[in-house]
Write a protein that holds these residues in place. Structure first.
Motif, PDB file in Angstrom:
ATOM      1  N   GLU A 445       0.834  -1.197   0.000  1.00 46.59           N
ATOM      2  CA  GLU A 445       0.000   0.000   0.000  1.00 46.59           C
ATOM      3  C   GLU A 445       0.869   1.246   0.000  1.00 46.59           C
ATOM      4  N   TYR A 446       0.304   2.334  -0.578  1.00 48.28           N
ATOM      5  CA  TYR A 446       1.008   3.610  -0.653  1.00 48.28           C
ATOM      6  C   TYR A 446       0.389   4.604   0.319  1.00 48.28           C
ATOM      7  N   ASP A 447       1.200   5.533   0.781  1.00 48.53           N
ATOM      8  CA  ASP A 447       0.676   6.617   1.609  1.00 48.53           C
ATOM      9  C   ASP A 447       1.219   7.953   1.109  1.00 48.53           C
ATOM     10  N   GLU A 448       2.399   8.352   1.551  1.00 44.49           N
ATOM     11  CA  GLU A 448       2.922   9.678   1.212  1.00 44.49           C
ATOM     12  C   GLU A 448       3.213   9.836  -0.281  1.00 44.49           C
ATOM     13  N   TYR A 449       3.489   8.728  -0.959  1.00 44.46           N
ATOM     14  CA  TYR A 449       3.827   8.774  -2.387  1.00 44.46           C
ATOM     15  C   TYR A 449       2.845   7.893  -3.175  1.00 44.46           C
ATOM     16  N   PRO A 450       1.719   8.420  -3.620  1.00 46.55           N
ATOM     17  CA  PRO A 450       0.687   7.602  -4.275  1.00 46.55           C
ATOM     18  C   PRO A 450       1.182   6.968  -5.581  1.00 46.55           C
ATOM     19  N   ASP A 451       0.902   5.691  -5.745  1.00 47.77           N
ATOM     20  CA  ASP A 451       1.256   4.952  -6.961  1.00 47.77           C
ATOM     21  C   ASP A 451       2.705   5.220  -7.358  1.00 47.77           C
ATOM     22  N   VAL A 452       3.580   5.351  -6.378  1.00 51.51           N
ATOM     23  CA  VAL A 452       4.928   5.833  -6.641  1.00 51.51           C
ATOM     24  C   VAL A 452       5.757   4.862  -7.475  1.00 51.51           C
ATOM     25  N   LEU A 453       5.570   3.566  -7.297  1.00 50.88           N
ATOM     26  CA  LEU A 453       6.423   2.621  -8.008  1.00 50.88           C
ATOM     27  C   LEU A 453       6.204   2.719  -9.519  1.00 50.88           C
ATOM     28  N   MET A 454       4.962   2.764  -9.945  1.00 53.78           N
ATOM     29  CA  MET A 454       4.684   2.870 -11.374  1.00 53.78           C
ATOM     30  C   MET A 454       5.001   4.268 -11.907  1.00 53.78           C
ATOM     31  N   ARG A 455       4.620   5.282 -11.167  1.00 58.59           N
ATOM     32  CA  ARG A 455       4.819   6.648 -11.663  1.00 58.59           C
ATOM     33  C   ARG A 455       6.303   7.004 -11.767  1.00 58.59           C
ATOM     34  N   LEU A 456       7.091   6.588 -10.781  1.00 57.33           N
ATOM     35  CA  LEU A 456       8.526   6.863 -10.823  1.00 57.33           C
ATOM     36  C   LEU A 456       9.209   6.054 -11.919  1.00 57.33           C
ATOM     37  N   LYS A 457       8.871   4.774 -12.009  1.00 57.55           N
ATOM     38  CA  LYS A 457       9.457   3.935 -13.067  1.00 57.55           C
ATOM     39  C   LYS A 457       9.106   4.487 -14.443  1.00 57.55           C
ATOM     40  N   SER A 458       7.868   4.966 -14.588  1.00 56.91           N
ATOM     41  CA  SER A 458       7.440   5.502 -15.872  1.00 56.91           C
ATOM     42  C   SER A 458       8.247   6.734 -16.263  1.00 56.91           C
ATOM     43  N   ALA A 459       8.528   7.611 -15.290  1.00 62.40           N
ATOM     44  CA  ALA A 459       9.354   8.784 -15.590  1.00 62.40           C
ATOM     45  C   ALA A 459      10.758   8.377 -16.010  1.00 62.40           C
ATOM     46  N   LEU A 460      11.289   7.333 -15.392  1.00 68.29           N
ATOM     47  CA  LEU A 460      12.627   6.863 -15.735  1.00 68.29           C
ATOM     48  C   LEU A 460      12.658   6.101 -17.056  1.00 68.29           C
ATOM     49  N   ASP A 461      11.494   5.704 -17.552  1.00 70.63           N
ATOM     50  CA  ASP A 461      11.384   5.038 -18.851  1.00 70.63           C
ATOM     51  C   ASP A 461      10.847   5.972 -19.942  1.00 70.63           C
ATOM     52  N   SER A 462      10.703   7.263 -19.632  1.00 72.89           N
ATOM     53  CA  SER A 462       9.941   8.159 -20.511  1.00 72.89           C
ATOM     54  C   SER A 462      10.705   8.655 -21.727  1.00 72.89           C
ATOM     55  N   HIS A 463      12.034   8.635 -21.682  1.00 77.74           N
ATOM     56  CA  HIS A 463      12.812   9.095 -22.829  1.00 77.74           C
ATOM     57  C   HIS A 463      14.219   8.513 -22.753  1.00 77.74           C
ATOM     58  N   GLU A 464      14.934   8.608 -23.851  1.00 77.89           N
ATOM     59  CA  GLU A 464      16.262   8.018 -23.936  1.00 77.89           C
ATOM     60  C   GLU A 464      17.281   8.858 -23.174  1.00 77.89           C
ATOM     61  N   GLY A 465      18.394   8.191 -22.800  1.00 73.35           N
ATOM     62  CA  GLY A 465      19.489   8.906 -22.162  1.00 73.35           C
ATOM     63  C   GLY A 465      19.820   8.358 -20.789  1.00 73.35           C
ATOM     64  N   ASP A 466      20.919   8.836 -20.235  1.00 72.96           N
ATOM     65  CA  ASP A 466      21.347   8.477 -18.881  1.00 72.96           C
ATOM     66  C   ASP A 466      20.979   9.626 -17.954  1.00 72.96           C
ATOM     67  N   TYR A 467      20.035   9.374 -17.056  1.00 71.93           N
ATOM     68  CA  TYR A 467      19.573  10.470 -16.208  1.00 71.93           C
ATOM     69  C   TYR A 467      19.040   9.959 -14.874  1.00 71.93           C
ATOM     70  N   LEU A 468      19.021  10.886 -13.913  1.00 69.12           N
ATOM     71  CA  LEU A 468      18.430  10.672 -12.601  1.00 69.12           C
ATOM     72  C   LEU A 468      17.132  11.446 -12.514  1.00 69.12           C
ATOM     73  N   VAL A 469      16.265  11.013 -11.610  1.00 76.56           N
ATOM     74  CA  VAL A 469      15.131  11.817 -11.154  1.00 76.56           C
ATOM     75  C   VAL A 469      15.451  12.260  -9.730  1.00 76.56           C
ATOM     76  N   VAL A 470      15.331  13.553  -9.463  1.00 74.60           N
ATOM     77  CA  VAL A 470      15.564  14.077  -8.118  1.00 74.60           C
ATOM     78  C   VAL A 470      14.369  14.928  -7.714  1.00 74.60           C
ATOM     79  N   THR A 471      13.929  14.797  -6.472  1.00 70.65           N
ATOM     80  CA  THR A 471      12.807  15.595  -5.967  1.00 70.65           C
ATOM     81  C   THR A 471      13.219  16.310  -4.685  1.00 70.65           C
ATOM     82  N   ALA A 472      12.560  17.438  -4.432  1.00 72.81           N
ATOM     83  CA  ALA A 472      12.844  18.249  -3.251  1.00 72.81           C
ATOM     84  C   ALA A 472      11.879  17.925  -2.121  1.00 72.81           C
ATOM     85  N   LYS A 473      12.340  18.091  -0.898  1.00 67.68           N
ATOM     86  CA  LYS A 473      11.453  17.940   0.245  1.00 67.68           C
ATOM     87  C   LYS A 473      10.445  19.088   0.280  1.00 67.68           C
TER      88      LYS A 473
END
Length: 537
Positions: A445-473
């Motif tokens: 189950e999710y709480d603070e980060y809704p559907d985070v596993l799919m949404r984060l993976k999708s962003a990391l699969d969204s375009h070509e290249g070597d990149y990180l995703v970083v978020t702020a508190k």
């Protein structure tokens, strides 16, 4: 901000007002109204989706308690009210709208943010994040990407929009001021003379959209028929009043298509400036909704003739005031000698590039994965960072928590199933993404980060290249050299629930959505239209 083309206007408006005053082209009238078939005999209900930028349930609830929102109260009392529909990620308009209208996450629709880096074209794509960035990137480049490539090339042509699917089923659709609008009908955007000053755009641009399409003054099928606010001082039509007056004209003249998407931008600007607690914009929206209902003849008649949905697209987090140091300057963390700036030519001496989407950013390595992992450590050391994530070649997603040594990795498929019937394998500290794991029944189950596993993976699969995703508190936002900031105001982009959960109000039908995610809304809309087949005579 996340208004795309609106920032282009902000970037050149002062100069243009001096140079050309408030002059504008008189455009040839589009023939959209002739495409809408007349209503005869028995007919199904029309479906109108009103997407209010940055509308939040907290604001609605506060307005209801203070008895300031009579129209919202009527709609909620006579319909369905959900407070926790999960948006897309990053929580920026072009990505969210693409998810809504295609029913796919960015891994499939291929629009990863308001700004991102194309490894294929070796350039930063920016649809208009802020005036200074637009000028550094080049007004012509931003206009070309926003007006031509966004819908024609960048939005995955193999993923159909709702407009394309409805056309295949013999149903008509329309879009009012939506930046994502691809459909089967040919339209022409007429570029005002004053936009020729900072760009090399042609006088007209042929695009494909739904049966009825408005994009402010760029294409206005009601030119000469209705007095709409589309001058320079009215953001050339990208405002709530333009959108509502257009819908009301269609209602009064019995020209509503079967499905109509309406984008309402005004609230976002106010909340960015004044913070998410401001109620003025929601009160203004309440009055505008009342005028729409009355255009049917009465509130009750509107419920009889149409299914009306009102949704937010993302939430917003209050950004700390300037004296609290709310800006995480990514360039300063790595040093100017390593960071490639927007508009700067690539060279061998610089190995890091950022594209900042307010409270999230993509961090690109121009020299492979070793640089990427070193960049992740630099970011992790800052306690203002929420998390840093990247994808391995074998499909694992790595997530490390800012300011700590906690780490998690996960991949699709496995014994754990979440509330959206998606299965996962998880290794490491589940607290990094606030996951609630029940090993007895293999549920997650999710709480603070809704559907985070799919949404984060999708962003990391969204375009070509070597990149990180970083978020702020919460309270902080990411910053590059020229990206806009909102000290003491509001921001979004990240994946926490304050920025991810949005309200959804549905009136005129008892049918309920199966899943409360933006990505599932398209299938719900198609189901509504299938259950209410229109009769065009």
């Amino acid at each position: 901000m996340k208004w795309g083309i609106f920032f282009i206007i902000a970037a050149v408006l002062i100069v243009l007002l001096i140079v050309v005053g408030s002059s504008r082209n008189q455009k040839p009238k589009e023939q959209d109204l002739s495409r809408i078939k007349p209503e005869t005999g028995a007919k199904g209900k029309k479906v109108i989706l009103l997407l209010a930028d940055s509308l939040m349930s907290q604001s609605i609830d506060r307005g209801l308690r203070e008895k300031e929102l009579p129209t919202f109260r009527f709609l909620i009392e006579h319909g369905q009210y959900y407070k926790n529909m999960v948006s897309s990620f990053p929580t920026m308009s072009v990505t969210i709208d693409s998810t809504l209208l295609t029913g796919r996450y960015p891994s499939e629709h291929r629009l990863p943010g308001l700004t991102w880096y194309s490894a294929k074209d070796k350039k930063v794509i920016n649809y208009g994040t802020g005036p200074i960035e637009v000028l550094r990137q080049g007004v012509n480049n931003v206009l070309t990407d926003g007006l031509i490539h966004l819908n024609q090339d960048h939005l995955n042509p193999d993923v159909p929009t709702i407009h394309e699917e409805l056309a295949r089923h013999g149903l008509q659709s329309g879009s009012i001021n939506g930046l994502i609008y691809r459909g089967p009908a040919v339209h022409k955007l007429t570029i005002p003379a004053w936009l020729h000053i900072p760009s090399s755009l042609p006088d007209e641009i042929e695009v494909k959209g739904p049966d009825f399409l408005t994009l402010g003054a760029l294409t206005n099928p009601l030119e000469g028929l209705a007095d709409l606010p589309d001058n320079l001082t009215d953001k050339i039509g990208f405002n709530n009043r333009f959108s509502f007056e257009t819908v009301k004209y269609l209602v009064r003249h019995r020209k509503l298509p079967d499905f109509l998407f309406v984008y309402l931008p005004d609230l976002d600007q106010e909340l960015h400036k004044n913070g998410p607690s401001s109620l003025k914009g929601v009160k203004d929206l309440d009055g505008q909704l009342e005028s729409l209902l009355q255009s049917f003849g009465s509130r009750e008649q509107a419920m009889k003739e149409a299914v009306i949905l009102i949704s937010g697209d993302s939430g917003m987090t209050r950004i700390l005031p300037a004296d609290r140091n709310p800006e995480i300057d990514l360039s300063a963390l790595f040093g100017d000698d390593r960071v490639l700036s927007p508009g700067e030519e690539e060279s061998g001496s610089k190995d890091i590039l950022f594209t900042v989407n307010e409270t999230m950013a993509y961090v690109y390595s121009l020299k492979g994965t070793d640089t990427l992992k070193e960049a992740a450590k630099v970011l992790q050391a800052d306690s203002r960072i929420d998390f840093v994530a990247w994808k391995e070649r074998d499909g694992w997603v790595n997530v490390i928590q800012g300011g700590t040594s906690k780490a998690l990795k996960y991949k699709a498929d496995g014994k754990l199933q979440d509330t959206y019937r998606q299965s996962w394998t998880i290794d490491g500290d589940s607290q990094v993404l606030d996951l609630k794991v029940n090993d007895v029944n293999n549920m997650l189950e999710y709480d603070e980060y809704p559907d985070v596993l799919m949404r984060l993976k999708s962003a990391l699969d969204s375009h070509e290249g070597d990149y990180l995703v970083v978020t702020a508190k919460p309270g902080y936002e990411l910053k590059d050299k020229n990206s806009p900031t909102h000290k003491g105001g509001g921001g979004h982009g990240s994946i926490r629930k304050a920025e991810s959960l949005v309200p959804l109000i549905i009136c005129g039908t008892d049918r309920k959505p199966t899943l409360l995610r933006m990505v599932d809304l398209k299938s719900y809309l198609l189901d509504l239209l299938a259950k209410n087949p229109p009769n065009h005579g």
